[in-house]
Scaffold this active site. Structure first.
Site, PDB file in Angstrom:
ATOM      1  N   THR A  66      -1.629   2.521  -8.066  1.00 55.80           N
ATOM      2  CA  THR A  66      -2.714   3.212  -8.752  1.00 55.80           C
ATOM      3  C   THR A  66      -2.156   4.280  -9.671  1.00 55.80           C
ATOM      4  O   THR A  66      -2.610   4.435 -10.813  1.00 55.80           O
ATOM      5  CB  THR A  66      -3.668   3.813  -7.711  1.00 55.80           C
ATOM      6  OG1 THR A  66      -4.029   2.770  -6.813  1.00 55.80           O
ATOM      7  CG2 THR A  66      -4.903   4.386  -8.343  1.00 55.80           C
ATOM      8  N   GLU A 108       0.519  -8.192   2.119  1.00 51.38           N
ATOM      9  CA  GLU A 108       0.370  -7.407   3.342  1.00 51.38           C
ATOM     10  C   GLU A 108       0.846  -8.208   4.528  1.00 51.38           C
ATOM     11  O   GLU A 108       0.364  -9.303   4.779  1.00 51.38           O
ATOM     12  CB  GLU A 108      -1.090  -6.963   3.527  1.00 51.38           C
ATOM     13  CG  GLU A 108      -1.450  -5.853   2.564  1.00 51.38           C
ATOM     14  CD  GLU A 108      -2.829  -5.261   2.792  1.00 51.38           C
ATOM     15  OE1 GLU A 108      -3.568  -5.738   3.671  1.00 51.38           O
ATOM     16  OE2 GLU A 108      -3.170  -4.304   2.059  1.00 51.38           O
ATOM     17  N   SER A 158       0.825  -1.195   0.000  1.00 45.23           N
ATOM     18  CA  SER A 158       0.000   0.000   0.000  1.00 45.23           C
ATOM     19  C   SER A 158       0.867   1.257   0.000  1.00 45.23           C
ATOM     20  O   SER A 158       1.784   1.382   0.806  1.00 45.23           O
ATOM     21  CB  SER A 158      -0.887  -0.027   1.237  1.00 45.23           C
ATOM     22  OG  SER A 158      -1.647   1.137   1.263  1.00 45.23           O
ATOM     23  N   GLY A 159       0.586   2.152  -0.915  1.00 44.94           N
ATOM     24  CA  GLY A 159       1.337   3.405  -0.986  1.00 44.94           C
ATOM     25  C   GLY A 159       2.570   3.305  -1.854  1.00 44.94           C
ATOM     26  O   GLY A 159       3.361   4.247  -1.939  1.00 44.94           O
ATOM     27  N   SER A 189      -5.444   5.466  -0.486  1.00 42.88           N
ATOM     28  CA  SER A 189      -5.225   4.034  -0.603  1.00 42.88           C
ATOM     29  C   SER A 189      -6.427   3.361  -1.246  1.00 42.88           C
ATOM     30  O   SER A 189      -7.571   3.587  -0.837  1.00 42.88           O
ATOM     31  CB  SER A 189      -4.990   3.480   0.788  1.00 42.88           C
ATOM     32  OG  SER A 189      -4.799   2.110   0.706  1.00 42.88           O
ATOM     33  N   SER A 190      -6.166   2.520  -2.255  1.00 42.98           N
ATOM     34  CA  SER A 190      -7.269   1.801  -2.893  1.00 42.98           C
ATOM     35  C   SER A 190      -7.667   0.687  -1.932  1.00 42.98           C
ATOM     36  O   SER A 190      -6.830  -0.119  -1.545  1.00 42.98           O
ATOM     37  CB  SER A 190      -6.828   1.183  -4.208  1.00 42.98           C
ATOM     38  OG  SER A 190      -5.998   2.065  -4.901  1.00 42.98           O
ATOM     39  N   GLY A 205      -0.993  -5.348  -2.769  1.00 46.12           N
ATOM     40  CA  GLY A 205       0.207  -6.175  -2.696  1.00 46.12           C
ATOM     41  C   GLY A 205       0.191  -7.010  -1.431  1.00 46.12           C
ATOM     42  O   GLY A 205      -0.744  -6.946  -0.629  1.00 46.12           O
ATOM     43  N   ASN A 258      -1.157   5.340   3.195  1.00 46.66           N
ATOM     44  CA  ASN A 258      -1.366   6.055   1.929  1.00 46.66           C
ATOM     45  C   ASN A 258      -2.607   6.935   2.060  1.00 46.66           C
ATOM     46  O   ASN A 258      -3.649   6.471   2.505  1.00 46.66           O
ATOM     47  CB  ASN A 258      -1.553   5.001   0.814  1.00 46.66           C
ATOM     48  CG  ASN A 258      -1.743   5.636  -0.554  1.00 46.66           C
ATOM     49  OD1 ASN A 258      -1.730   6.862  -0.688  1.00 46.66           O
ATOM     50  ND2 ASN A 258      -1.926   4.793  -1.559  1.00 46.66           N
TER      51      ASN A 258
HETATM   52  N1  LIG Z   1       5.145   8.073 -10.031  1.00 45.38           N
HETATM   53  C1  LIG Z   1       4.794   8.867  -9.034  1.00 45.38           C
HETATM   54  N2  LIG Z   1       5.161  10.145  -9.049  1.00 45.38           N
HETATM   55  C2  LIG Z   1       4.811  10.955  -8.037  1.00 45.38           C
HETATM   56  N3  LIG Z   1       4.100  10.570  -6.960  1.00 45.38           N
HETATM   57  C3  LIG Z   1       3.717   9.298  -6.886  1.00 45.38           C
HETATM   58  C4  LIG Z   1       4.020   8.393  -7.916  1.00 45.38           C
HETATM   59  N4  LIG Z   1       3.505   7.211  -7.569  1.00 45.38           N
HETATM   60  C5  LIG Z   1       2.893   7.384  -6.373  1.00 45.38           C
HETATM   61  N5  LIG Z   1       3.006   8.632  -5.967  1.00 45.38           N
HETATM   62  C6  LIG Z   1       2.491   9.202  -4.715  1.00 45.38           C
HETATM   63  O1  LIG Z   1       2.242   8.182  -3.804  1.00 45.38           O
HETATM   64  C7  LIG Z   1       0.883   8.160  -3.396  1.00 45.38           C
HETATM   65  C8  LIG Z   1       0.411   6.745  -3.254  1.00 45.38           C
HETATM   66  O2  LIG Z   1       0.356   6.102  -4.504  1.00 45.38           O
HETATM   67  P1  LIG Z   1      -0.805   5.101  -4.912  1.00 45.38           P
HETATM   68  O3  LIG Z   1      -2.097   5.576  -4.436  1.00 45.38           O
HETATM   69  O4  LIG Z   1      -0.632   4.825  -6.341  1.00 45.38           O
HETATM   70  O5  LIG Z   1      -0.383   3.864  -4.087  1.00 45.38           O
HETATM   71  P2  LIG Z   1      -0.987   2.421  -4.177  1.00 45.38           P
HETATM   72  O6  LIG Z   1       0.153   1.531  -4.436  1.00 45.38           O
HETATM   73  O7  LIG Z   1      -2.082   2.400  -5.151  1.00 45.38           O
HETATM   74  O8  LIG Z   1      -1.490   2.212  -2.727  1.00 45.38           O
HETATM   75  P3  LIG Z   1      -2.745   1.375  -2.231  1.00 45.38           P
HETATM   76  O9  LIG Z   1      -2.385  -0.027  -2.332  1.00 45.38           O
HETATM   77  O10 LIG Z   1      -2.918   1.836  -0.869  1.00 45.38           O
HETATM   78  O11 LIG Z   1      -3.842   1.778  -3.136  1.00 45.38           O
HETATM   79  C9  LIG Z   1       0.137   8.874  -4.474  1.00 45.38           C
HETATM   80  O12 LIG Z   1      -0.988   9.493  -3.950  1.00 45.38           O
HETATM   81  C10 LIG Z   1       1.175   9.883  -4.931  1.00 45.38           C
HETATM   82  O13 LIG Z   1       1.144  11.009  -4.105  1.00 45.38           O
HETATM   83 MG   LIG Z   2      -3.993   2.205  -5.034  1.00 42.63          MG
END
Ligand SMILES: Nc1ncnc2c1ncn2[C@@H]1O[C@H](COP(=O)(O)OP(=O)(O)OP(=O)(O)O)[C@@H](O)[C@H]1O
Ligand SMILES: [Mg+2]
Length: 1095
Positions: free
Chosen positions: A130, A407, A125-126, A178-179, A405, A175
């Site tokens: 996404t 956990e 997560s984070g 977070s999704s 992913g 995050n």
């Molecule tokens: N390539 C990137 N460039 C800039 N910031 C990023 C990038 N990827 C992620 N982030 C930052 O990290 C934060 C978390 O990313 P994201 O929501 O994609 O995580 P996730 O892997 O989908 O987490 P979760 O599993 O909780 O959904 C985003 O809100 C953004 O601020």
């Molecule tokens: Mg996500």
């Protein structure tokens, strides 16, 4: 600038330019761009490489075709349209690692090779899954076809993200966005690669969050967005209050998130819903259900004692319940009852049992969770309806999987178990597909297949999902089993059945190994996942797997008039009562994961492994331990190992030859022949041991990274030499060109200088020649002149002598004729000259008739002619003068002429009157209003009006009278009153007497016997005597019917006063009384007028 920069700049740019274009992944590498190239592969080197790259903003690294992405936690300038262009249609290893390279590769093999693709994004997560999925989608949207319809599809696909994020994402400690669900999206393309539509599948929404959020976390975004962003009007309709604290389901400690503007996001979501195709009333229904969930959370219960000694729950404050029922159109009593009783049906028998307060709360939360998760699923179905591909032709598909992913928390429960199971399955498919692909490539390239040692996690998958004695199957069994079922009975069952499994650990299992393991509590079991060991607490497993919602509640919901609500709870339909238990959560998940896996297996996989560099959500921080942990559970080392099991590096013959051709004389600078032979010659020449590489059909396979680096090293050295060579040649060329230019310039300069010098010399010679020439010519000319002058003088002398001689001759002959004629000629000439001079002299005379001057006569002989000329001239100029007169002026002059005829040389007064013009009306009788009366008394035109003195006979004094003369009368009137004293018709006037002197006296004598004569004659004096008399005389001359008036001029005349005749005598006197004449009575018969003698 490095040597390679000089050499490798295909677009002509220098290395200084920002848009440095790299030829290969291998150029200017920070660490290694591909982990496969790590020389010594261990965790430390792996993480060190990641860190090094992360510190240089290189967040992407490859493992073969897998992309590792490290969340930078800040926006990097690497997602610009220029970057998209840079990566578009480039080979995967051509540029430095980037998610765009993967997206491009996937898109191109989908479009050009007709291979369905899937992009698997994993990470904790984070870690940026996404974001990565959105980057892939936006890249594909940017590079695929354009057009109105295509753009609409793209827009709908992209806009589905904000809607799903609002309902499915929440702030967690890991995050801020977070999704809380797994998402798989199939994007469908036509044969040209234009998007047609898509299908979204979701996996296991974390619905427990609706009722309860861990500390520091929030509920789903939509609740906060609705309360912050909706208009007052909307909130009123939804019966909501803007204040978060009014709702039990909204945690308060982190209701607002830094950098998140809920109100703005709400607008974005509404806009996105509109773009995706939601109707206005659908949006309204969705918001009503969201409001209903909030209301539901506020319903509270209190115990009420029953006769049977049990407590029964009752709704505490019915307000929220009422509002919720109003909102959804549910009958309040039905819902109220559903919170107090539960109907149990068994074998056609219905029993109603009461619910205690705890059960009521459980029921309420179950309803809220179910309501929300079903709403979420409905949203996805609705979005799918909108984005569904219209065309029925065969589609190419690109799937994007953004799933939670692995956990590993301190406290892992059912959700983690399910999630980790899913990751096990993904890992398995990864290994399978990677190996399969590797194997396929070897076969394709005709390389001998060497067996690869790797860990296959199928065994773990089996432990979990096996149909008879898998953990999920046992959990289901427990849930369905009659009798008392608890989490502990479930654990017991596991302990018996899985005890022998090498990846299952439990304190109470028969496996004595763990009996004393204190890190393993009694209520837990541990599984050795491929990514590490995870300890699961069994508490809640059974409940969560059951996911029970009392039928009374679903029936109550079905009774709602709210159509969406009814749609969400179809099992509440009493007509379709189904006594079969609904499938358990675990079963459902397993089934959908199974479908997903089958789906993925048919596609060409592309992997993005996301890594979170720190757990502070901060940029620039790279926590080794955290990354190491992720590297482990993502199985990245495995990944590299599998990749390196065969050959670490492979490259097309053409690219390989192009890159290393400078290492061998035979291939440098150009190899003419098949690329494969070239590579062979090259490698042999470089004495690379033959076991280090293998020749494929189109690629060279290099077993060891070391070999590649040796080649790279040699290439670098060679490039330096080549650069020196190029520099040498370039410098030589430059110097030579410079020299040639100098030489050419020197010739030009010399030519110009010579020309200049010759010109100067020539000019000097020329001017010297001219000087000499002129001297010589002068000298010559002077000689000639002297000669000519002499000749001239001779000629003149001859002529003079001849002339004198001839003159003498002629005089001598003509002397006799000369004397006879000369006198007359001289005389004529002289006379002529005199006359000429005389006439010219006359020219000075003026044209005025008054001018009497006339030049003096110059010669006596002109006497007669001179006088005659003067007379003629005077007549002529008088005629000229008269010619200019107007009629009036002519009349005046005629009068003047008459005056002259009468008085000239007869009366001394006359000369003084000549210059005075005859004005006639001196009184201005016409204009003067004083004489108005007088004017009216005189009918005719007044010819003369003047002031006169009437001489009194008695004393000779004068009294003033107005004298008026018309054509037929003259009138005397009083000066002051204008009263007519006498009016005499002119025929009665016989004569006028005046003196010869310069006085103004005159006597008007009347015809004896006439009517006017009764008073006698008038003796008057006037300053305008001449004019009066002349006018009187003129009237007399012009009147045909009358006699002419006599004018008597003498110094003594008689005047008849009444009876007496008085003599008026004029004498010359001294200037006694000034200048005017004075009249004095001498005696009865004599009046004496003394007139001063004229000066
Ligand atoms: N390539 C990137 N460039 C800039 N910031 C990023 C990038 N990827 C992620 N982030 C930052 O990290 C934060 C978390 O990313 P994201 O929501 O994609 O995580 P996730 O892997 O989908 O987490 P979760 O599993 O909780 O959904 C985003 O809100 C953004 O601020
Ligand atoms: Mg996500």
């Amino acid at each position: 600038m490095t040597v390679s920069d000089i050499l490798i700049s295909p677009k002509g740019g220098t290395a200084d330019s920002k848009m440095e274009v790299k030829m290969s992944l291998l150029d200017n590498m920070i660490g290694v761009g591909d982990m496969v190239l790590l020389e010594t592969l261990n965790e430390d080197s792996f993480i060190e490489n990641l860190r090094k790259r992360f510190d240089h903003n290189e967040i992407y690294t490859y493992i073969g075709s897998v992309v590792i992405s490290i969340n930078p936690y800040r926006s990097l300038p690497i997602y610009t349209p220029q970057k998209v262009e840079e990566y578009r249609n480039r080979n995967f290893y051509e540029l430095s690692p980037h998610i765009y390279a993967l997206a491009d590769e996937a898109y191109r093999s989908l479009r050009d090779q007709d291979k369905d693709q899937c992009i698997l994004i994993t990470g904790e997560s984070g870690a940026g899954k996404t974001e990565a999925s959105k980057l892939v989608m936006s890249y594909v949207a940017a590079v695929c076809g354009k057009g109105q319809e295509v753009n609409k599809v793209k827009e709908q696909l992209l806009q589905s993200n904000p809607v799903l994020e609002a309902f499915g994402n929440a702030k967690t400690v890991r995050n801020d966005n977070s999704s809380r669900f797994g998402k798989y999206m199939d994007i469908e393309f036509d044969f040209k690669g234009d998007p047609l539509g898509g299908v979204i599948s979701n996996y296991l929404l974390e619905k427990s969050r609706v009722c309860k959020q861990p500390r520091g976390e929030r509920n789903f975004h939509i609740f906060y967005q609705l309360l912050s962003g909706a208009s007052d009007d909307t909130l009123m309709k939804l019966k909501l209050d803007r204040d978060f604290s009014k709702y039990n389901y909204l945690s308060l400690d982190s209701a607002t998130v830094n950098g998140l503007d809920d109100a703005a996001s709400f607008r974005t979501v509404r806009n996105a819903m509109q773009i995706v195709g939601f109707m206005e009333d659908e949006v309204q229904s969705v918001l009503e259900l969201v409001a209903a969930v909030l209301k539901l959370g506020n319903i509270e219960f209190k115990p009420e004692s029953r006769v049977n000694g049990f407590d029964e729950s009752r709704v505490k404050d019915k307000n929220d319940l009422k509002e919720m029922c109003e909102l959804l159109g549910i009958e309040q009593s039905v819902l109220e009852r559903a919170f107090s009783y539960r109907t149990v049906e068994a074998k056609m028998e219905k029993m109603s049992t009461t619910l205690n307060v705890a059960q009521a709360y459980y029921a309420r939360d179950a309803l809220a969770k179910n309501l929300y998760s079903r709403l979420f699923s409905w949203l996805i179905t609705r979005i799918n309806e909108s984005i569904k591909a219209q065309a029925k032709t065969r589609h190419k598909v690109m799937g994007v999987l953004d799933i939670y992913g692995f956990e590993i928390f301190e406290d892992n429960s059912f959700e983690q178990f399910i999630i980790n199971y899913c990751n096990e399955k993904l890992q398995q498919i990864f290994i399978e597909l990677t190996l399969r692909e590797e194997q396929e490539e070897y076969i394709r390239e005709d390389i001998e297949w060497t067996n690869i040692e790797y860990f296959n996690n199928a065994i773990i998958c089996e432990l979990i999902e096996k149909n008879q004695n898998g953990i999920l199957a046992m959990l289901d069994e427990e849930c369905l089993r009659p009798g008392t079922v608890t989490d502990d009975t479930f654990l017991d069952k596991l302990n018996t059945i899985c005890a022998e499994h090498q990846h299952f650990e439990s304190r109470l299992s028969k496996n004595s190994k763990f009996l004393t393991d204190h890190s393993l509590p009694h209520s837990c079991f541990r599984i050795q996942h491929y990514a590490g060991k995870v300890l699961y607490r069994v508490e809640g497993f059974v409940d969560k797997n059951n996911d029970l919602l009392y039928r009374d509640l679903s029936q109550a919901m079905y009774k709602a008039t709210h159509s969406l609500m009814r749609e969400l709870f179809p099992e509440g339909n009493p007509a379709k009562v189904n006594l079969k238990r609904p499938p358990t959560a675990g079963f459902q998940f397993k089934a959908s994961v199974g479908v997903l896996m089958r789906n993925l297996q048919t596609k060409n996989p592309n992997y993005i492994r996301c890594i979170k560099p720190n757990d502070k959500k901060a940029a620039h921080i790279f926590t080794d331990s955290l990354v190491c942990h992720q590297v482990r559970y993502l199985g990245l080392m495995e990944n590299v190992r599998v990749r390196r099991a065969g050959y670490a590096f492979r490259q097309l013959y053409e690219s390989c030859l192009k890159r290393y051709k400078m290492l061998c004389k035979k291939t440098w600078p150009q190899w003419r022949g098949p690329a494969r032979d070239g590579v062979e010659v090259l490698l042999t020449d470089c004495s690379v041991p033959s076991e280090e590489f293998a020749y494929g059909r189109s690629k060279i396979f290099i077993r060891n990274p070391r070999t590649l680096f040796t080649l790279e090293e040699r290439r670098r050295a060679c490039l330096e030499d080549l650069a020196t060579l190029i520099q040498k040649i370039y410098r030589g060329w430059k110097s030579r060109t410079h020299f040639l230019l100098l030489k050419k310039s020197q010739v030009v300069v010399a030519a110009w200088y010579r020309r200049y010098a010759q010109q100067n010399k020539y000019q000097k010679i020329k001017s010297a020649t001219l000087v000499m020439q002129s001297f010589i010519r002068g000298w010559k000319a002077r000689n000639i002149l002297r000669q000519l002058k002499y000749e001239m003088r001779c000629k003149e002398a001859v002529t003079t002598i001849a002339a004198y001689w001839h003159g003498n001759q002629v005089r001598r002959e003509y002397r006799k004729f000369f004397r006879a004629n000369a006198g007359k000629k001289i005389y004529d000439f002289t006379i002529q000259r005199i006359m000429q001079k005389y006439f010219l002299g006359l020219k000075t005379t003026t044209m005025s008739p008054m001018d009497n001057t006339w030049p003096a006569r110059p010669y006596g002989f002109l006497e007669g002619a001179h006088t005659e000329l003067r007379r003629i001239f005077h007549l002529w100029r008088c005629k000229k003068y008269r010619g200019q007169f107007t009629e009036e002026k002519k009349a005046v002059y005629e009068e003047k002429l008459e005056a002259s005829e009468i008085f000239k040389d007869k009366k001394a007064l006359y000369p003084s009157s000549v210059s005075q013009p005859f004005k006639g009306d001196y009184l201005e009788i016409q204009k003067n209003p004083k004489y108005q009366k007088l004017k009216s008394a005189v009918e005719e035109k007044v010819l003369l009006a003047d002031l006169v003195n009437k001489i009194n006979r008695a004393n000779g004094k004068g009294s003033p009278r107005l004298f008026l003369l018309t054509k037929s009368n003259f009138v005397l009137a009083d000066q002051k009153t204008g009263q007519v004293k006498a009016s005499v018709p002119l025929p009665d006037l016989t004569s006028v007497s005046v003196s010869t002197q310069s006085d103004g006296f005159f006597a008007l004598k009347l015809k004896e016997g006439s009517a006017s004569a009764s008073k006698g004659d008038f003796l008057l004096s006037s300053e305008h005597l001449i004019e009066i008399i002349t006018k009187l005389h003129r009237i007399g001359t012009t009147a045909a019917d009358r006699d002419q008036i006599n004018i008597d001029i003498s110094d003594e005349f008689l005047v008849q006063f009444k009876q007496d005749k008085v003599c008026v005598k004029f004498i010359q006197g001294g200037p006694k009384n000034g200048n005017s004449a004075a009249c004095k009575r001498k005696n009865n018969r004599l009046l004496e007028v003394s007139v001063p003698s004229s000066p």
